[in-house]
Design a protein around this motif. Structure first.
Motif: not given
Length: 204
Positions: A13-22, A27-34, A50-53, A138-142
């Motif tokens: 996917i190339k187009h995302y909602h810019p105001e949405h935040e995890l 994020i911890t759940k995703l990275m624990q899976a990783a 992990l770049v959020r800034d 993992a992200a897709k399953s979430m």
């Protein structure tokens, strides 16, 4: 979500909602899976930036030829790997194993990778590839969508994230809430095109 549903449903996917935040918990759940992803000798040499800034995201967007998803997605993960992890306190990779097993494997590990820069890089790339797929499924399953990017200036990205000299860059992965779906799959090869039984034929 069923594993097969995640595999078949995952798209780039190339187009995302810019105001949405995890959330931090997501994020911890995703990275624990990783970090459940396998690595040779259990090296675990991936390092996930992990770049959020927002300012850093804009810099990385520019380094990625202004691909909007780098800045718009909820989370940007730059996959890197420490190619010298094999010799940095390798005992910790088997800290919960019987001592004699850990000692034997440490010796094998150092002996295999020492003075083998191409093997170190190859192993890093293999491990990052496996971890990337784990993250995307993992992200897709979430309930989130993802995209993997290799279109970027590696020197600029390395400078922006202060990549250590003994680390190597892999791909970037964006994670978030899609605002536009992907095109239909452009053309999937058949199993007959991609499976070789036992060995390649002499004509291959």
């Amino acid at each position: 979500m069923d594993t097969f549903d995640a595999i078949y449903g995952r798209r780039s996917i190339k187009h995302y909602h810019p105001e949405h935040e995890l959330t931090d918990e997501e994020i911890t759940k995703l990275m624990q899976a990783a970090i459940q992803s396998p690595t040779s000798f259990n090296i675990q040499h991936w390092r996930f930036v992990l770049v959020r800034d927002k300012e850093t995201r804009q810099q990385l967007k520019a380094a990625a030829y202004n691909q909007a998803q780098v800045a718009d997605a909820s989370l940007l993960i730059v996959l890197t790997a420490d190619m010298h992890a094999y010799k940095k306190e390798p005992e910790r990779y088997w800290k919960d194993s019987p001592p004699e097993v850990g000692k034997k494997l440490v010796g094998m590990l150092v002996g295999l990778y020492d003075n083998q820069p191409q093997l170190q890089r190859d192993e890093a790339m293999r491990s990052m590839g496996i971890a990337a797929q784990t993250i995307m499924l993992a992200a897709k399953s979430m309930g989130y969508d993802t995209g993997a990017l290799v279109g970027y200036d590696p020197d600029k990205v390395a400078e922006i994230i202060n990549l250590p000299e003994d680390h190597v860059l892999g791909m970037m992965i964006v994670v978030g809430q899609a605002t536009q779906g992907a095109w239909g799959k452009p053309g999937q090869l058949s199993l007959d095109d991609v499976i070789v039984h036992d060995k390649f034929s002499p004509e291959s």
